[in-house]
Design a protein around this motif. Sequence first.
Motif, short mmCIF file in Angstrom:
data_model
loop_
_atom_site.label_atom_id
_atom_site.label_comp_id
_atom_site.label_asym_id
_atom_site.label_seq_id
_atom_site.Cartn_x
_atom_site.Cartn_y
_atom_site.Cartn_z
N ASP A 113 -19.37 -45.16 22.42
CA ASP A 113 -19.87 -43.98 23.13
C ASP A 113 -18.75 -42.95 23.17
OD1 ASP A 113 -20.70 -42.03 24.95
OD2 ASP A 113 -21.78 -43.46 26.20
N PRO A 114 -18.90 -41.82 22.46
CA PRO A 114 -17.81 -40.83 22.39
C PRO A 114 -17.45 -40.20 23.73
CG PRO A 114 -19.84 -39.94 21.45
CD PRO A 114 -20.08 -41.41 21.69
N GLU A 115 -18.37 -40.26 24.70
CA GLU A 115 -18.09 -39.67 26.00
C GLU A 115 -17.22 -40.58 26.88
OE1 GLU A 115 -18.86 -36.59 26.73
OE2 GLU A 115 -19.88 -36.36 24.80
N LEU A 116 -17.18 -41.86 26.55
CA LEU A 116 -16.39 -42.81 27.32
C LEU A 116 -14.96 -42.85 26.79
CD1 LEU A 116 -18.87 -45.83 27.62
CD2 LEU A 116 -18.48 -43.98 29.26
N THR A 117 -14.04 -43.33 27.62
CA THR A 117 -12.65 -43.46 27.20
C THR A 117 -12.52 -44.63 26.23
OG1 THR A 117 -12.02 -44.98 28.98
CG2 THR A 117 -11.88 -42.62 29.45
N ALA A 118 -11.38 -44.68 25.56
CA ALA A 118 -11.11 -45.79 24.65
C ALA A 118 -11.12 -47.12 25.40
CB ALA A 118 -9.77 -45.58 23.96
N ARG A 119 -10.55 -47.12 26.60
CA ARG A 119 -10.51 -48.35 27.41
C ARG A 119 -11.94 -48.82 27.73
NH1 ARG A 119 -6.15 -49.95 30.23
NH2 ARG A 119 -5.30 -47.83 30.09
N GLU A 120 -12.79 -47.89 28.12
CA GLU A 120 -14.18 -48.25 28.44
C GLU A 120 -14.93 -48.72 27.19
OE1 GLU A 120 -14.94 -45.15 32.17
OE2 GLU A 120 -15.10 -44.45 30.07
N ASN A 121 -14.61 -48.11 26.06
CA ASN A 121 -15.27 -48.50 24.82
C ASN A 121 -14.84 -49.87 24.34
OD1 ASN A 121 -17.22 -46.62 23.35
ND2 ASN A 121 -15.70 -45.16 24.11
N ILE A 122 -13.65 -50.30 24.70
CA ILE A 122 -13.22 -51.65 24.36
C ILE A 122 -14.14 -52.67 25.02
CG2 ILE A 122 -11.41 -53.38 24.74
CD1 ILE A 122 -9.36 -51.13 24.30
N TYR A 123 -14.47 -52.43 26.28
CA TYR A 123 -15.37 -53.35 26.99
C TYR A 123 -16.79 -53.25 26.43
CZ TYR A 123 -11.85 -54.58 30.45
OH TYR A 123 -10.73 -55.07 31.05
#
Length: 256
Positions: A113-123
């Motif tokens: 999800d491009p709107e989420l941070t990289a950390r959130e995208n890891i999860y």
Amino acid sequence: MAYYSLPASSKEEYSIEVEDVSMIFNIASEVLTNLKEYFIKAMKHELFFKEFRALNHVSFKVSRGEVVGLVGTNGSGKSTMLKCIAGVLEPSEGSITVRGNIAPLIELGAGFDPELTARENIYLNGALLGYTKEFIDGHLQDIIDFAELQDFMDMPLKNYSSGMVARIAFAIATVTEPDVLIVDETLSVGDVFFQEKCEARIKSFIDSGHVTVLFVSHSIEQVERICTRAVWIEKGQQRMDGPVEEVCRAYRAQFD
């Protein structure tokens, strides 16, 4: 047509079995400029399609721990074959059996999800790969360290370059040793130093002797360096299957 994903078992000789697989797409026989025109022709039964066989009766088996490269010119069906094996696409004909958990390095960044941070995208991406939150918690720092993006973890992914996204995706997919690793042009993304780092991790999986690898690259030299066997697919047809040196030699000969 069938796709089977089964638990890994040391008693099974093959990790991947591709049996008489065809992938058929229906392509509109004329170019339509808008959705309205499409529906009008569809209602009048004036919309015609032609059949395109991206794969045509392809069969091969991959033993546990074997490293196999798929070679062929652009548009020959290599990536389609990998997507069928990964379960992204279901074959139109034939059957595919995969034993064990799969790490598909195909279209890195898909599902982010491009709107989420990289950390959130890891999860988020980890959950799509079947990782639990507890597993990601325990391996988060390993993922961050491998991607070498410590200072950008809380930046929205939409601000990342394609190479940075590939780093995150590769680090997530390979944080643990899979049974089957599927690699599609992954090493062509990013700078040369990170490509070498990715290749070293893939080689570590190969050296373990437990991981089955299917590898696609435009670099025949890279296929020869990493793989022990190659399957040549050309315009959907299986042309050759054998030792990597022999197949790559025959593949190069068509351009001489």
